[in-house]
Scaffold this motif. Structure first.
Motif, mmCIF file in Angstrom:
data_model
loop_
_atom_site.group_PDB
_atom_site.id
_atom_site.type_symbol
_atom_site.label_atom_id
_atom_site.label_comp_id
_atom_site.label_asym_id
_atom_site.label_seq_id
_atom_site.Cartn_x
_atom_site.Cartn_y
_atom_site.Cartn_z
ATOM 1 N N ASP A 121 -7.159 7.796 7.171
ATOM 2 C CA ASP A 121 -8.181 7.997 6.383
ATOM 3 C C ASP A 121 -8.983 6.600 5.943
ATOM 4 O O ASP A 121 -10.268 6.619 5.811
ATOM 5 C CB ASP A 121 -7.668 8.543 4.970
ATOM 6 N N GLU A 122 -8.354 5.382 5.797
ATOM 7 C CA GLU A 122 -8.792 4.188 5.428
ATOM 8 C C GLU A 122 -10.181 3.968 6.522
ATOM 9 O O GLU A 122 -11.163 3.622 6.262
ATOM 10 C CB GLU A 122 -7.985 2.976 5.231
ATOM 11 N N THR A 149 0.278 3.829 9.637
ATOM 12 C CA THR A 149 -0.535 3.663 8.567
ATOM 13 C C THR A 149 -1.426 4.754 8.644
ATOM 14 O O THR A 149 -1.557 5.688 9.664
ATOM 15 C CB THR A 149 -1.497 2.444 9.104
ATOM 16 N N LYS A 192 1.013 -1.194 -0.103
ATOM 17 C CA LYS A 192 -0.062 -0.032 0.175
ATOM 18 C C LYS A 192 0.940 1.221 0.107
ATOM 19 O O LYS A 192 1.813 1.339 0.819
ATOM 20 C CB LYS A 192 -0.791 0.109 1.374
ATOM 21 N N SER A 244 -13.012 6.147 6.570
ATOM 22 C CA SER A 244 -13.844 6.047 5.515
ATOM 23 C C SER A 244 -14.587 4.792 5.633
ATOM 24 O O SER A 244 -16.024 4.645 5.502
ATOM 25 C CB SER A 244 -13.075 5.791 4.175
ATOM 26 N N THR A 245 -14.182 3.747 6.153
ATOM 27 C CA THR A 245 -15.122 2.447 6.639
ATOM 28 C C THR A 245 -16.077 3.092 7.979
ATOM 29 O O THR A 245 -17.193 2.468 7.827
ATOM 30 C CB THR A 245 -14.139 1.337 7.234
#
Length: 459
Positions: A150-151, A147, A82, A154-155
């Motif tokens: 944002d991920e 990490t 990623k 978003s979830t």
């Protein structure tokens, strides 16, 4: 707002209340679920960072693997897979590995022998960092993994929108279901209302018949039927009272008019006119007595009617009354037999209690047989005091017993021989007992009819 709610039906109120409850419950569950999801994602993110730091630590334990990782950092970058992930290995002089494609600002970090977590900045953080100080070849290295937030956010946002959608659907479905259940449960209540509207004053014996599925409506209909039954009884008593009072007033009025008409037919002497006036005076006194008794009964039925009470020696009070009525009893060859329990103190109004007992004694003298005994007895129990007046060899049919204390009630066979109270004597006794929170009853025994007064010790 209260006036507006007052015009809403019970079904609508229940539906609104159920909808508000559903909104509150779904909101609380959604909020708890959102916070729980947020916690799980944060925990999972920290666990991934921990695993990443531990994997690099394993590489550092092998000299050859460490050299390959230092010489070719892109290998681990490809392993991460990623572009937003971060990995830094540095000592005090230089950074051996620096994978930071988004150029995230790395704050100063103190040495830590355990894995420690922090955000890259105190406000508006974008990256979650995990770091640990490791020792390799007698040198201290700082291992940093990170990490992007944002991920996870978003979830969380997707989860939040789903929660809102499902909660709204749940609220709508629960409200509609609550409305339907309310209509079903209150159907019998609406039927009860309709039947209540159909009851007319011209049908006093009409009762409510509702087939209900709820216990409360059954109880309500039973209570309303019981109320209608009491109203019917009171209505019958009022009708009988109206008839009796018309009869009682008509007799003295007819006597007055008849005597006056006879006297006016021709000239009369002064003596005859005086006799007429005396006769009229007797009738007027009878009417006045009747009116006074009716007023007393009416006043005593009001809950705010207050009487003065005092401690009374019951035996002395009865002896005083017996001494007063002895001459009347002797005229009819009747005797008083006293069975009095000594030392009974009663808290009551002396004048009213005398009046009640006087009415019972007069009743016994008027309706008892000659050469018979009138037995007056007292008895104290744990909670109350009984005063009984027994008229020997006089019996009253059972159907009359429950009506004896009603106004103007007279047994037909004795209507011509009324007592001196204008047909209200026993009714006055009942009213006096009500003022003392007691009761008056009548029952037959093998010896004769007994009129009983029951008074509590503290009333």
């Amino acid at each position: 707002m209260k006036n507006q709610l007052r015009h809403l039906s019970l079904t609508t109120r229940l539906s609104i209340s159920f909808s508000i409850i559903c909104c509150t419950v779904f909101f609380a569950i959604g909020l708890l679920s959102y916070h729980n999801m947020q916690h799980l994602l944060a925990k999972q993110r920290d666990q991934n960072l921990t695993a990443r730091v531990e994997r690099i630590e394993i590489f550092l334990q092998d000299q050859e693997s460490f050299q390959i990782l230092v010489q070719h950092p892109r290998l681990y970058e490809n392993m991460l897979g990623k572009e937003d992930n971060l990995l830094i290995l540095k000592n005090q002089q230089l950074a051996l590995i620096e994978i930071n494609p988004l150029k995230v600002h790395i704050p100063d970090m103190a040495e830590s022998k355990t894995i420690t977590f922090l955000d890259n900045q105190s406000e508006f953080a974008t990256t979650r960092l995990a770091y640990k100080t490791v020792v390799f070849n007698d040198q201290h290295y700082q291992l940093i993994a990170g990490t992007q937030l944002d991920e996870a956010q978003s979830t969380l946002d997707q989860y939040l929108w789903k929660l809102i959608l499902y909660s709204l659907l749940g609220i709508v479905m629960a409200s509609l279901l609550g409305r339907w259940v309310g209509l079903y449960l209150l159907k019998s209540l609406n039927n009860l209302i309709e039947q209540t509207h159909k009851i007319q004053g011209t049908q006093p014996h009409q009762r409510i018949e509702v087939k209900s599925t709820t216990v409360e409506v059954d109880k309500l209909s039973s209570a309303m039927n019981a109320m209608l039954e009491k109203i019917q009884i009171n209505y019958d008593q009022l009708a009988r009272f109206s008839e009796d009072i018309a009869h009682e007033l008509r007799t003295p009025l007819n006597n007055l008019m008849g005597q006056t008409q006879i006297m006016l037919m021709q000239s009369r002497s002064q003596q005859e006119l005086e006799q007429l006036l005396y006769s009229h005076l007797e009738e007027y006194e009878r009417l006045s007595k009747m009116i006074d008794n009716m007023l007393f009964i009416a006043r005593s039925e009001h809950s705010d009617y207050i009487i003065e009470k005092e401690n009374i020696d019951l035996s002395n009070l009865i002896l005083e009354l017996v001494h007063y009525f002895e001459f009347l009893a002797e005229d009819r060859l009747m005797r008083f037999v006293l069975e009095l329990e000594k030392g009974i103190q009663i808290y009551a109004n002396a004048d009213l209690l005398k009046r009640a007992l006087s009415n019972l004694i007069i009743n016994a003298i008027d309706y008892g047989f000659e050469d018979q005994d009138i037995v007056i007895s007292t008895k104290s129990t744990e909670n109350h005091i009984d005063i009984e007046v027994l008229t020997k060899n006089v019996f009253i049919d059972k159907q009359h017993l429950k009506h004896l204390f009603e106004r103007f009630y007279q047994i037909e066979s004795s209507r011509h021989a009324k007592a001196k109270t204008g047909g209200l004597g026993l009714s006055i006794v009942k009213s006096i007992m009500m003022l003392h929170n007691g009761e008056a009853t009548a029952y037959n025994t093998q010896e004769g009819i007994v009129f009983s007064l029951k008074i509590k010790y503290l009333t």
